[in-house]
Design an enzyme around this catalytic site. Structure first.
Site, PDB file in Angstrom:
ATOM      1  CE  LYS A  21      -5.248   0.415  -2.126  1.00  0.00           C
ATOM      2  NZ  LYS A  21      -4.585  -0.285  -3.215  1.00  0.00           N
ATOM      3  CE1 TYR A  68      -1.577  32.679  10.153  1.00  0.00           C
ATOM      4  CE2 TYR A  68      -2.806  30.802   9.302  1.00  0.00           C
ATOM      5  CZ  TYR A  68      -2.262  31.506  10.378  1.00  0.00           C
ATOM      6  OH  TYR A  68      -2.423  31.028  11.647  1.00  0.00           O
TER       7      TYR A  68
HETATM    8  C1  LIG Z   1      -5.255  -0.284  -4.389  1.00  0.00           C
HETATM    9  C2  LIG Z   1      -5.193  -1.509  -5.210  1.00  0.00           C
HETATM   10  C3  LIG Z   1      -6.203  -1.798  -6.143  1.00  0.00           C
HETATM   11  C4  LIG Z   1      -7.268  -0.798  -6.522  1.00  0.00           C
HETATM   12  O1  LIG Z   1      -6.685   0.176  -7.394  1.00  0.00           O
HETATM   13  P1  LIG Z   1      -7.513   1.393  -8.015  1.00  0.00           P
HETATM   14  O2  LIG Z   1      -6.519   2.079  -8.891  1.00  0.00           O
HETATM   15  O3  LIG Z   1      -7.930   2.248  -6.869  1.00  0.00           O
HETATM   16  O4  LIG Z   1      -8.664   0.831  -8.745  1.00  0.00           O
HETATM   17  C5  LIG Z   1      -6.162  -3.039  -6.766  1.00  0.00           C
HETATM   18  N1  LIG Z   1      -5.162  -3.924  -6.521  1.00  0.00           N
HETATM   19  C6  LIG Z   1      -4.161  -3.662  -5.648  1.00  0.00           C
HETATM   20  C7  LIG Z   1      -3.091  -4.669  -5.430  1.00  0.00           C
HETATM   21  C8  LIG Z   1      -4.137  -2.450  -4.976  1.00  0.00           C
HETATM   22  O5  LIG Z   1      -3.136  -2.179  -4.127  1.00  0.00           O
END
Ligand SMILES: *Cc1c(COP(=O)(O)O)cnc(C)c1O
Length: 341
Positions: free
Chosen positions: A36, A241
């Site tokens: 994702k 800055y």
């Molecule tokens: C993002 C996510 C993962 C992966 O989690 P990590 O901590 O990056 O390994 C797994 N399951 C769900 C439902 C997620 O939203």
């Protein structure tokens, strides 16, 4: 097309090795991949194609737009946010929703259903149907591939981990699900009781680490920026800055094409570090929107047009900056060319 003055060097061998390591740690469970948020910022297509070649068969995204990006890769994609009414029309055939509420279950059923996944809430109180709803028959007759739940504090030693595992284990055999899946990256390191049939690592694929159980995970992402100019700064002059850095002596400074608009946030002001070969090149002054200054006294031959690597080991950089390992990756902006090597 001109190349950008910013690039992410992405180590394909390290990505594949991390997945293989996590697949090994997952024991008899299959090992999927969370891709994702554009593959945690690395580029979802580049990540998914390489992991599929390494043997990964189960991919997780948040939205249908993310699933459509992977439609032609020939991999199965689960959409973690489930399915809204707006999503029903344009769904790629390789993707299925992770139904996450009674409303979504009803919508899916009414549309004729088909293969799906379902999220059960065991304590996160974010997405998922309640175990009591499952007991009451909410999922009866659904064609479920994988039943999922998600750990609240897998990166900590807390009693809630075992409570969630037990609540989830109690769902076995109560639905038509072919498989059960609980563990994210940190959950894999909690041990075999947490693996069920399928694990879902994300951050550890990309170099994130929490536990000694993740020893051997390799860094995948190295940001690099080109030098726009090199200049001499007199003793007593300030840099950037709000004059947060005063040169203690005459010094040489390189101005990089990199700033907070690229995800190199202001917390790296006077703290971050670049690297040219062995030479450490500390950030001096405040990171601005598109520019960052480094002290280059240690690299006399470095000049305009040369590339500098930015220190980005995830656990170390998280400790240094106060950002999470996840934020460090997902914040990396669109101005980086993403270059797999
Ligand atoms: C993002 C996510 C993962 C992966 O989690 P990590 O901590 O990056 O390994 C797994 N399951 C769900 C439902 C997620 O939203």
């Amino acid at each position: 097309m001109n190349c950008s003055p910013l690039r992410l060097r992405l180590d394909a061998a390290a990505l594949a090795a991390n997945w293989t390591l996590l697949a090994g740690l997952s024991g008899r469970a299959a090992c999927g991949a969370a891709v994702k948020a554009n593959g945690y910022g690395l580029g979802a297509r580049g990540v998914a194609a390489r992991l599929a070649a390494a043997g990964c068969r189960d991919f997780f995204v948040a939205t249908w737009a993310e699933a459509r990006e992977l439609a032609d890769l020939g991999v199965a994609v689960s959409v973690l946010h489930g399915v809204r009414a707006e999503d029903m029309a344009d769904r790629p055939p390789n993707a299925r929703p992770v139904l996450a509420s009674a409303e979504q279950v009803r919508r899916w059923r009414e549309a004729g259903g088909g293969g799906c996944d379902v999220m059960v809430d065991t304590g996160m109180n974010r997405l998922g149907v309640a175990p009591e709803q499952v007991s009451a028959g909410l999922l009866d007759g659904l064609e479920i591939d994988t039943l999922l739940s998600h750990l609240v504090s897998a990166d900590e030693e807390v009693p809630l981990n075992a409570r969630q595992r037990d609540r989830f284990a109690a769902m076995a055999g109560r639905t038509s699900a072919r498989r059960m899946s609980l563990a994210n990256s940190a959950g894999i390191a909690l041990g075999p009781d947490y693996h069920f049939d399928l694990t879902r690592p994300g951050i550890a694929l990309y170099g994130g680490r929490y536990r000694s159980g993740h020893a051997g995970i390799r860094q995948v992402v190295t940001p690099e920026a080109q030098i726009l100019q090199r200049r001499r700064v007199a003793a007593g002059e300030t840099i950037g800055y709000n004059a947060t850095y005063t040169a203690p002596r005459e010094m040489e400074v390189a101005i990089l094409n990199l700033g907070y608009a690229d995800g190199y946030l202001r917390c790296f002001s006077n703290r971050g570090c670049g690297r040219a070969g062995e030479a450490a090149l500390p950030v001096v002054g405040r990171v601005s929107m598109d520019l960052t200054a480094l002290c280059v006294d240690a690299a006399p031959s470095l000049g305009e047009g040369d590339w500098v690597a930015i220190d980005y080991d995830l656990p170390e950089t998280a400790a240094l900056s106060g950002l999470s390992q996840y934020e460090l990756l997902t914040g990396l902006g669109a101005r980086f060319d993403r270059i797999w090597e």
